[in-house]
Design a protein around this motif. Structure first.
Motif, PDB file in Angstrom:
ATOM      1  N   ALA A  77       0.843  -1.196   0.000  1.00  0.00           N
ATOM      2  CA  ALA A  77       0.000   0.000   0.000  1.00  0.00           C
ATOM      3  C   ALA A  77       0.877   1.244   0.000  1.00  0.00           C
ATOM      4  O   ALA A  77       2.050   1.194   0.382  1.00  0.00           O
ATOM      5  N   VAL A  78       0.317   2.361  -0.403  1.00  0.00           N
ATOM      6  CA  VAL A  78       1.084   3.588  -0.537  1.00  0.00           C
ATOM      7  C   VAL A  78       1.597   4.091   0.810  1.00  0.00           C
ATOM      8  O   VAL A  78       2.578   4.838   0.875  1.00  0.00           O
ATOM      9  N   ASP A  79       0.959   3.677   1.914  1.00  0.00           N
ATOM     10  CA  ASP A  79       1.405   4.147   3.223  1.00  0.00           C
ATOM     11  C   ASP A  79       2.137   3.068   4.016  1.00  0.00           C
ATOM     12  O   ASP A  79       2.336   3.204   5.225  1.00  0.00           O
ATOM     13  N   ASP A  80       2.556   1.990   3.389  1.00  0.00           N
ATOM     14  CA  ASP A  80       3.318   0.947   4.082  1.00  0.00           C
ATOM     15  C   ASP A  80       4.656   1.492   4.562  1.00  0.00           C
ATOM     16  O   ASP A  80       5.321   2.239   3.826  1.00  0.00           O
ATOM     17  N   PRO A  81       5.104   1.131   5.765  1.00  0.00           N
ATOM     18  CA  PRO A  81       6.441   1.543   6.226  1.00  0.00           C
ATOM     19  C   PRO A  81       7.502   0.860   5.378  1.00  0.00           C
ATOM     20  O   PRO A  81       7.289  -0.219   4.817  1.00  0.00           O
ATOM     21  N   ILE A  82       8.678   1.462   5.310  1.00  0.00           N
ATOM     22  CA  ILE A  82       9.728   0.963   4.427  1.00  0.00           C
ATOM     23  C   ILE A  82      10.158  -0.449   4.804  1.00  0.00           C
ATOM     24  O   ILE A  82      10.552  -1.245   3.930  1.00  0.00           O
ATOM     25  N   ALA A  83      10.102  -0.798   6.084  1.00  0.00           N
ATOM     26  CA  ALA A  83      10.472  -2.158   6.491  1.00  0.00           C
ATOM     27  C   ALA A  83       9.558  -3.185   5.843  1.00  0.00           C
ATOM     28  O   ALA A  83      10.001  -4.255   5.399  1.00  0.00           O
ATOM     29  N   ASP A  84       8.250  -2.862   5.762  1.00  0.00           N
ATOM     30  CA  ASP A  84       7.311  -3.771   5.110  1.00  0.00           C
ATOM     31  C   ASP A  84       7.548  -3.817   3.604  1.00  0.00           C
ATOM     32  O   ASP A  84       7.400  -4.862   2.964  1.00  0.00           O
ATOM     33  N   VAL A  85       7.916  -2.673   3.029  1.00  0.00           N
ATOM     34  CA  VAL A  85       8.200  -2.627   1.591  1.00  0.00           C
ATOM     35  C   VAL A  85       9.361  -3.564   1.261  1.00  0.00           C
ATOM     36  O   VAL A  85       9.309  -4.333   0.291  1.00  0.00           O
ATOM     37  N   VAL A  86      10.418  -3.515   2.081  1.00  0.00           N
ATOM     38  CA  VAL A  86      11.586  -4.372   1.855  1.00  0.00           C
ATOM     39  C   VAL A  86      11.181  -5.841   1.916  1.00  0.00           C
ATOM     40  O   VAL A  86      11.528  -6.644   1.038  1.00  0.00           O
ATOM     41  N   THR A  87      10.430  -6.198   2.940  1.00  0.00           N
ATOM     42  CA  THR A  87      10.018  -7.595   3.121  1.00  0.00           C
ATOM     43  C   THR A  87       9.126  -8.072   1.971  1.00  0.00           C
ATOM     44  O   THR A  87       9.318  -9.154   1.415  1.00  0.00           O
ATOM     45  N   LYS A  88       8.159  -7.239   1.604  1.00  0.00           N
ATOM     46  CA  LYS A  88       7.216  -7.645   0.557  1.00  0.00           C
ATOM     47  C   LYS A  88       7.872  -7.705  -0.818  1.00  0.00           C
ATOM     48  O   LYS A  88       7.587  -8.607  -1.609  1.00  0.00           O
ATOM     49  N   LEU A  89       8.757  -6.733  -1.102  1.00  0.00           N
ATOM     50  CA  LEU A  89       9.443  -6.762  -2.387  1.00  0.00           C
ATOM     51  C   LEU A  89      10.352  -7.979  -2.493  1.00  0.00           C
ATOM     52  O   LEU A  89      10.442  -8.615  -3.558  1.00  0.00           O
ATOM     53  N   ALA A  90      11.035  -8.306  -1.398  1.00  0.00           N
ATOM     54  CA  ALA A  90      11.907  -9.481  -1.402  1.00  0.00           C
ATOM     55  C   ALA A  90      11.097 -10.739  -1.677  1.00  0.00           C
ATOM     56  O   ALA A  90      11.526 -11.617  -2.436  1.00  0.00           O
ATOM     57  N   ARG A  91       9.909 -10.818  -1.078  1.00  0.00           N
ATOM     58  CA  ARG A  91       9.045 -11.980  -1.306  1.00  0.00           C
ATOM     59  C   ARG A  91       8.592 -12.040  -2.763  1.00  0.00           C
ATOM     60  O   ARG A  91       8.572 -13.113  -3.381  1.00  0.00           O
ATOM     61  N   GLU A  92       8.243 -10.881  -3.333  1.00  0.00           N
ATOM     62  CA  GLU A  92       7.817 -10.848  -4.728  1.00  0.00           C
ATOM     63  C   GLU A  92       8.949 -11.250  -5.674  1.00  0.00           C
ATOM     64  O   GLU A  92       8.732 -11.976  -6.651  1.00  0.00           O
ATOM     65  N   GLU A  93      10.170 -10.774  -5.375  1.00  0.00           N
ATOM     66  CA  GLU A  93      11.312 -11.118  -6.221  1.00  0.00           C
ATOM     67  C   GLU A  93      11.593 -12.624  -6.161  1.00  0.00           C
ATOM     68  O   GLU A  93      11.895 -13.260  -7.176  1.00  0.00           O
ATOM     69  N   GLN A  94      11.517 -13.194  -4.962  1.00  0.00           N
ATOM     70  CA  GLN A  94      11.730 -14.624  -4.806  1.00  0.00           C
ATOM     71  C   GLN A  94      10.703 -15.419  -5.602  1.00  0.00           C
ATOM     72  O   GLN A  94      11.036 -16.418  -6.268  1.00  0.00           O
ATOM     73  N   GLN A  95       9.448 -14.967  -5.564  1.00  0.00           N
ATOM     74  CA  GLN A  95       8.399 -15.655  -6.294  1.00  0.00           C
ATOM     75  C   GLN A  95       8.622 -15.536  -7.790  1.00  0.00           C
ATOM     76  O   GLN A  95       8.396 -16.485  -8.554  1.00  0.00           O
ATOM     77  N   CYS A  96       9.096 -14.365  -8.227  1.00  0.00           N
ATOM     78  CA  CYS A  96       9.371 -14.136  -9.643  1.00  0.00           C
ATOM     79  C   CYS A  96      10.452 -15.100 -10.139  1.00  0.00           C
ATOM     80  O   CYS A  96      10.332 -15.689 -11.221  1.00  0.00           O
ATOM     81  N   LEU A  97      11.496 -15.281  -9.352  1.00  0.00           N
ATOM     82  CA  LEU A  97      12.569 -16.196  -9.726  1.00  0.00           C
ATOM     83  C   LEU A  97      12.074 -17.636  -9.749  1.00  0.00           C
ATOM     84  O   LEU A  97      12.405 -18.408 -10.663  1.00  0.00           O
ATOM     85  N   ALA A  98      11.260 -18.006  -8.751  1.00  0.00           N
ATOM     86  CA  ALA A  98      10.725 -19.369  -8.696  1.00  0.00           C
ATOM     87  C   ALA A  98       9.819 -19.647  -9.889  1.00  0.00           C
ATOM     88  O   ALA A  98       9.862 -20.729 -10.490  1.00  0.00           O
ATOM     89  N   ASP A  99       8.999 -18.654 -10.245  1.00  0.00           N
ATOM     90  CA  ASP A  99       8.089 -18.815 -11.393  1.00  0.00           C
ATOM     91  C   ASP A  99       8.877 -18.978 -12.692  1.00  0.00           C
ATOM     92  O   ASP A  99       8.519 -19.786 -13.555  1.00  0.00           O
ATOM     93  N   THR A 100       9.952 -18.210 -12.834  1.00  0.00           N
ATOM     94  CA  THR A 100      10.769 -18.307 -14.046  1.00  0.00           C
ATOM     95  C   THR A 100      11.445 -19.663 -14.138  1.00  0.00           C
ATOM     96  O   THR A 100      11.468 -20.294 -15.202  1.00  0.00           O
ATOM     97  N   ALA A 101      11.992 -20.125 -13.025  1.00  0.00           N
ATOM     98  CA  ALA A 101      12.639 -21.445 -13.021  1.00  0.00           C
ATOM     99  C   ALA A 101      11.645 -22.547 -13.388  1.00  0.00           C
ATOM    100  O   ALA A 101      12.002 -23.525 -14.046  1.00  0.00           O
ATOM    101  N   ALA A 102      10.381 -22.351 -13.000  1.00  0.00           N
ATOM    102  CA  ALA A 102       9.360 -23.364 -13.267  1.00  0.00           C
ATOM    103  C   ALA A 102       8.958 -23.411 -14.741  1.00  0.00           C
ATOM    104  O   ALA A 102       8.663 -24.481 -15.274  1.00  0.00           O
ATOM    105  N   VAL A 103       8.943 -22.247 -15.410  1.00  0.00           N
ATOM    106  CA  VAL A 103       8.466 -22.212 -16.802  1.00  0.00           C
ATOM    107  C   VAL A 103       9.603 -22.302 -17.826  1.00  0.00           C
ATOM    108  O   VAL A 103       9.353 -22.536 -19.009  1.00  0.00           O
ATOM    109  N   LEU A 104      10.839 -22.151 -17.385  1.00  0.00           N
ATOM    110  CA  LEU A 104      11.970 -22.139 -18.303  1.00  0.00           C
ATOM    111  C   LEU A 104      12.225 -23.540 -18.860  1.00  0.00           C
ATOM    112  O   LEU A 104      12.381 -24.505 -18.106  1.00  0.00           O
ATOM    113  N   ASP A 105      12.257 -23.646 -20.173  1.00  0.00           N
ATOM    114  CA  ASP A 105      12.502 -24.924 -20.853  1.00  0.00           C
ATOM    115  C   ASP A 105      14.011 -25.148 -20.907  1.00  0.00           C
ATOM    116  O   ASP A 105      14.721 -24.487 -21.660  1.00  0.00           O
TER     117      ASP A 105
END
Length: 277
Positions: A77-105
């Motif tokens: 959310a636009v008013d999330d504290p920066i600590a939450d932003v770091v945690t959530k972005l890290a989780r999103e990046e991890q998921q992005c990498l996992a998704d890519t590894a899963a679909v990569l031929d």
């Protein structure tokens, strides 16, 4: 924006719920503009068309009605504290990498590695964030002794693609799969007989028509303040690293000395002592 486009933008900003309920014709009438102006404004705001803008306005209106802060991403959310932003972005990046590894031929990756390892010359095409990924791949390949070039200028890219032929490799990096400035040089390279590779989040996109090999990345989630350029770049860099490591494995006898020589050539630039740069 033109004055008419400004009227459209001010209307949707001032009353997202009301505008979300309007058709393109209705919003044009409300703002005293044309349907074409509404569509152009939508695209300037970052949406493919008015339909996508309406969906975003409806979501914003729902957040406002519930008393919640507008979303920057699906989880932030636009008013999330920066600590939450770091945690959530890290989780999103991890998921992005996992998704890519899963679909990569991996068979396509292996074929691309084989082509790169024996290539006379390698051209890489990308614009915007994808250009940065292309530069990353090229500097890695250069350090293990391969001849590689990154082309962000579309005219220069096509000019160089004309010089390619069988035994060369051309790589196009485009998350959307429809970036004309990237597709055009890949098409030329394809027609010249080079082995062509597409790194894309849309394997059914136009770029695949001219790609011998397609390396699929995860489909990134876009939002107002975190466009696909951020998360797509993460998945593209994973693919780039896979290609580099694969090529380094195939060419180890020449790659290892070349990499060592590049480290030695730059070592003095990392010396912190005065007079050593």
């Amino acid at each position: 924006m033109t004055r008419s486009m400004q009227r459209v933008a001010e209307a949707v900003a001032g009353d997202p719920a009301g505008c979300a309920a309007l058709t393109v014709t209705g919003l044009a009438e409300r703002t005293g503009t044309s349907e074409a102006t509404v569509v152009r404004t939508s695209r300037l705001l970052g949406y493919p068309g008015y339909r996508d803008l309406r969906i975003a306005l409806a979501a914003l209106a729902a957040h406002q009605a519930a008393g919640r802060a507008p979303a920057v991403t699906a989880d932030i959310a636009v008013d999330d504290p920066i600590a939450d932003v770091v945690t959530k972005l890290a989780r999103e990046e991890q998921q992005c990498l996992a998704d890519t590894a899963a679909v990569l031929d991996t068979s396509q990756v292996e074929a691309a590695v084989s082509a790169l390892a024996t290539a006379r010359r390698i051209d890489v095409y990308g614009v915007g964030a994808s250009s940065l990924v292309g530069q990353d791949l090229v500097q890695k390949l250069l350090r293990i002794g391969l001849i590689a070039h990154a082309h962000a200028d579309p005219h220069l890219a096509v000019t160089n693609a004309v010089q390619l032929h069988s035994g060369d490799v051309a790589i196009a990096i485009t998350h959307s799969g429809r970036t004309t400035d990237v597709i055009e040089p890949l098409r030329v390279a394809f027609e010249r007989g080079a082995t062509t590779v597409a790194i894309t989040g849309r394997p059914d996109g136009e770029v695949a028509q001219y790609a011998d090999l397609v390396l699929t990345t995860s489909t990134a989630r876009e939002s107002e303040l975190r466009p696909a350029a951020m998360s797509s770049r993460t998945s593209q860099l994973l693919v780039v690293d896979c290609l580099f490591i694969g090529v380094a494995q195939r060419t180890y006898e020449s790659a290892a000395p070349a990499l060592s020589a590049s480290y030695e050539a730059l070592a003095h630039r990392h010396d912190p002592r005065p007079g050593h740069r």
